[in-house]
Scaffold this motif. Structure first.
Motif, mmCIF file in Angstrom:
data_model
loop_
_atom_site.group_PDB
_atom_site.id
_atom_site.type_symbol
_atom_site.label_atom_id
_atom_site.label_comp_id
_atom_site.label_asym_id
_atom_site.label_seq_id
_atom_site.Cartn_x
_atom_site.Cartn_y
_atom_site.Cartn_z
ATOM 1 N N ALA A 42 0.861 -1.183 0.000
ATOM 2 C CA ALA A 42 0.000 0.000 0.000
ATOM 3 C C ALA A 42 0.896 1.232 0.000
ATOM 4 O O ALA A 42 1.850 1.302 0.769
ATOM 5 N N ASP A 43 0.595 2.166 -0.857
ATOM 6 C CA ASP A 43 1.387 3.390 -0.971
ATOM 7 C C ASP A 43 0.565 4.557 -0.458
ATOM 8 O O ASP A 43 -0.461 4.909 -1.034
ATOM 9 N N GLY A 44 1.025 5.177 0.622
ATOM 10 C CA GLY A 44 0.340 6.340 1.171
ATOM 11 C C GLY A 44 0.552 7.606 0.366
ATOM 12 O O GLY A 44 -0.082 8.632 0.629
ATOM 13 N N GLU A 45 1.435 7.546 -0.632
ATOM 14 C CA GLU A 45 1.694 8.645 -1.554
ATOM 15 C C GLU A 45 2.039 9.967 -0.866
ATOM 16 O O GLU A 45 1.863 11.033 -1.442
ATOM 17 N N SER A 46 2.503 9.916 0.368
ATOM 18 C CA SER A 46 2.831 11.123 1.137
ATOM 19 C C SER A 46 1.624 12.055 1.249
ATOM 20 O O SER A 46 1.774 13.267 1.355
ATOM 21 N N ASP A 47 0.440 11.475 1.230
ATOM 22 C CA ASP A 47 -0.807 12.248 1.244
ATOM 23 C C ASP A 47 -1.722 11.703 2.340
ATOM 24 O O ASP A 47 -2.117 10.535 2.295
ATOM 25 N N PRO A 48 -2.066 12.508 3.339
ATOM 26 C CA PRO A 48 -2.900 12.026 4.441
ATOM 27 C C PRO A 48 -4.246 11.451 3.990
ATOM 28 O O PRO A 48 -4.714 10.463 4.563
ATOM 29 N N VAL A 50 -4.951 9.911 1.120
ATOM 30 C CA VAL A 50 -4.710 8.599 0.508
ATOM 31 C C VAL A 50 -4.419 7.572 1.590
ATOM 32 O O VAL A 50 -4.933 6.453 1.565
ATOM 33 N N ARG A 51 -3.603 7.943 2.569
ATOM 34 C CA ARG A 51 -3.284 7.023 3.667
ATOM 35 C C ARG A 51 -4.549 6.622 4.417
ATOM 36 O O ARG A 51 -4.727 5.454 4.756
ATOM 37 N N THR A 52 -5.423 7.560 4.657
ATOM 38 C CA THR A 52 -6.667 7.264 5.365
ATOM 39 C C THR A 52 -7.514 6.284 4.574
ATOM 40 O O THR A 52 -8.041 5.314 5.132
ATOM 41 N N ARG A 53 -7.649 6.501 3.277
ATOM 42 C CA ARG A 53 -8.447 5.578 2.450
ATOM 43 C C ARG A 53 -7.853 4.179 2.465
ATOM 44 O O ARG A 53 -8.578 3.187 2.558
#
Length: 71
Positions: A42-48, A50-53
């Motif tokens: 899973a890649d959080g993409e340095s984006d809160p 995206v990480r939450t989803r």
């Protein structure tokens, strides 16, 4: 959950490598309770957001998972 891409990916590289090594070591001696550990990518993409989803999806999973990126 680590960021494979984005600004945070450079900072999280050591943690990713350490988790890969730990999983490999555990699997080399027979796994966890006799079962191999398979990482879930899973890649959080340095984006809160995206990480939450990503975490919401894993929360409803019936598996215990190690979340590490595979580059």
């Amino acid at each position: 959950m680590h960021s494979i891409t984005g600004d945070l990916s450079r900072l999280e590289r050591m943690a990713v490598n350490a988790e890969r090594m730990a999983i490999q070591e555990i699997n080399d001696v027979g796994g966890l309770l006799g079962m191999k550990i398979v990482p879930v990518i899973a890649d959080g993409e340095s984006d809160p957001d995206v990480r939450t989803r990503c975490l919401i999806c894993f929360r409803w999973s019936s598996y215990f998972v190690f979340l590490i990126p595979n580059s």
